[in-house]
Design an enzyme around this catalytic site. Structure first.
Site: not given
Ligand code: FAD
Ligand code: AMP
Length: 477
Positions: A187, A450, A57, A191, A278, A244
């Site tokens: 994809g 408004h 963001k 993201i 993911r 791909v």
């Molecule tokens: P995580 O945030 O993944 O945290 C888990 C933590 O556990 C990690 O820091 C890891 O190091 C730690 N860990 C793992 N195993 C161990 C272990 N054995 N011992 C100690 N520590 C450990 N979601 C939204 O809602 N809005 C958004 O705008 C958004 N944007 C995103 C953009 C990107 C580029 C990405 C990659 C993700 C985005 N997400 C967004 C998804 C969001 O980040 C995740 O859904 C969220 O972080 C999940 O939270 P969590 O607590 O389950 O896990």
């Molecule tokens: P999301 O799971 O919402 O992050 O979206 C990932 C997207 O990547 C999905 O819509 C998949 O269909 C797409 N995807 C996965 N593998 C491939 C590939 N080999 N080529 C093009 N798109 C892909």
């Protein structure tokens, strides 16, 4: 270990740290184990704060300012000199935002008396937890309760192996030192579209490859159609049905091989982002005899309240079924703790909002029209554009619409779909309405301020019954 903990949380992401804080509020003695090291420092906040929601963001905002300055300030009569972007400064700002927030979480844990155990946690048999610190000796903790919150990691595909140089995942895409001239994105998910937008605004020619034959198939069809049109107009070259099948790195270029409509094609890029989803991350988290069941897709098996098959052990967030979203993880963390404490807490999975933070934003909650029909509802809908909303026109933000999906027999609201200015916030009106089991009439009877973007919400509710004011609707009722 000298201290006895009531609760040990493994993972300090949004799910884990919120669970830890809520537990401390309820009087538990809590430890949170987190192993993440970000930019050389141990860091709380998980994927979300370090390499996910927040840094993405920050870059979306920076790149939006840049694009707005170049293309839209002139509309307001503002002239500027040459506009430049200092990528190093933009990334440093993003890092500062991340540092502020992750530092804030550390303060919150400290202020709540929660022990942050820096290192790796593993669930052993008998609900014990092994803690391997960054420094010092391994310890075995014996808490009454455990919450597993180890999150998720990007999916890798063999056809595009990530080297974090030419072929990167979402984490690498937050760190490009310069704007790639030609950028490929695999994809067209949330993201991929967000990161593709960041670099497109900064000047990259962006091609997005999507294997599926539909764009954003999980979204309402009206929304995904409009959204694709808008993104394409902005210059994202979105190729649907383009799978791909291989990549080849030659010097500082990467060739993407793909198949579209039965034809093999290829295209050369300077960088390639792999955003194909993911997967849950449970590597090293569970001893073989820990007694926890995994699903065949690697998620930890839980019930509606995030309880695992083992009494006293809960799992939350990206590690379990449901959408991989920070707010979902947070609410599950709080629910798990409150359940442990004996409250009847629950998460309403039907009202979890989805947002794509492009410009305009797209956001929705509840059922799409297609889902509502498939669920057997007799459906009525109302849609109203921002194009005739005074506030949107004044702000030069006239793209998009609000759409409501409702049950025709009961008038009950089933879903809200927004594309337009502030959609990520506007959609919360629909979320609250759904939580309160609102009818469309409830929304129709309310007075909206408004001039506001939210007036489009009111008009869309009126449009369900053919009586939007700022549209010619001939239905008389
Ligand atoms: P995580 O945030 O993944 O945290 C888990 C933590 O556990 C990690 O820091 C890891 O190091 C730690 N860990 C793992 N195993 C161990 C272990 N054995 N011992 C100690 N520590 C450990 N979601 C939204 O809602 N809005 C958004 O705008 C958004 N944007 C995103 C953009 C990107 C580029 C990405 C990659 C993700 C985005 N997400 C967004 C998804 C969001 O980040 C995740 O859904 C969220 O972080 C999940 O939270 P969590 O607590 O389950 O896990
Ligand atoms: P999301 O799971 O919402 O992050 O979206 C990932 C997207 O990547 C999905 O819509 C998949 O269909 C797409 N995807 C996965 N593998 C491939 C590939 N080999 N080529 C093009 N798109 C892909």
């Amino acid at each position: 270990m000298s201290q006895q903990f009531d609760l040990v949380v493994i993972g300090g992401g949004p799910g884990g740290y919120e669970a830890a804080i809520r537990a401390a509020q309820l009087g538990f003695k809590v430890a949170c184990i987190e192993k993440r090291v970000h930019k050389g420092k141990p860091s709380l906040g998980g994927t979300c704060l370090n390499v996910g929601c927040i840094p993405s963001k920050a870059l979306l905002d920076s790149s939006h300012h840049y694009e707005d300055t170049i293309h839209h300030l002139g509309d307001h009569g503002i002239t500027t000199g040459e506009v430049n972007i200092d990528i190093a400064k933009m990334l440093a700002r993003k890092d500062k935002v991340v540092e502020n927030l992750t530092g804030g979480v550390a303060q919150l844990l400290k202020g709540n008396g929660i022990e942050w155990l820096q290192g790796t946690g593993k669930l052993l048999a008998g609900k014990k937890v092994e803690f391997v610190p960054f420094e010092g000796e391994t310890q075995v903790l014996e808490p009454k309760y455990v919450i597993l919150a180890s999150g998720s990691v990007p999916v890798n595909i063999p056809v595009a192996p990530v080297d974090q140089d030419l072929i990167v995942d979402s984490t690498g895409a937050l760190e490009f030192a310069e704007v790639p001239k030609r950028l490929g994105v695999i994809g067209a998910g949330v993201i991929g579209l967000e990161l593709g937008s960041v670099w497109r605004r900064l000047g990259s020619e962006v091609v997005v490859f999507e294997a599926l034959d539909a764009f954003l198939p999980m979204a309402d069809k009206a929304l995904s159609k409009e959204f694709q049109k808008i993104l394409t107009k902005q210059g994202l070259d979105i190729r649907i049905g383009a799978k791909v099948s291989g990549t080849e790195v030659n010097g500082r270029e990467v060739t993407v091989k793909y198949n579209q409509a039965g034809e093999d094609k290829e295209q050369v890029f300077d960088k390639l982002i792999v955003c194909v989803g993911r997967k849950p991350y449970a590597e090293g988290l569970l001893a073989e005899d820990a007694g926890i069941k995994l699903t065949d897709r690697g998620f930890i098996e839980v019930n509606d309240h995030c309880a695992t098959s083992l009494e006293g052990v809960y799992a939350i967030g990206d590690l379990v079924r449901g959408p991989m979203l920070a707010h979902k993880a947070m609410e599950e963390g709080v629910m798990a703790v409150e359940r442990i404490h004996g409250h009847a807490a629950q998460v309403n999975y039907d009202t979890i909002i989805s947002v794509i933070y492009t410009h305009p934003e797209a956001a929705w909650v509840g059922l799409t029209e297609e889902q509502a029909v498939a669920n057997g509802h007799e459906v009525k809908t109302g849609q109203f554009p921002f194009a005739v909303n005074g506030r949107a026109l004044a702000a030069g933000e006239a793209a998009g619409f609000v759409k409501f999906v409702a049950d025709a027999k009961t008038d009950r609201l089933l879903g809200m779909h927004v594309i337009g200015p502030g959609a990520s916030d506007i959609v919360h009106q629909g979320m609250i309405a759904l939580e309160f089991v609102s009818s469309v009439e409830d929304l129709q009877l309310m007075t909206f301020g408004h001039p506001t973007y939210s007036e489009v919400v009111h008009e869309a509710a009126l449009a369900v019954d053919g009586r939007a004011i700022h549209a010619i609707q001939r239905k008389r009722k």
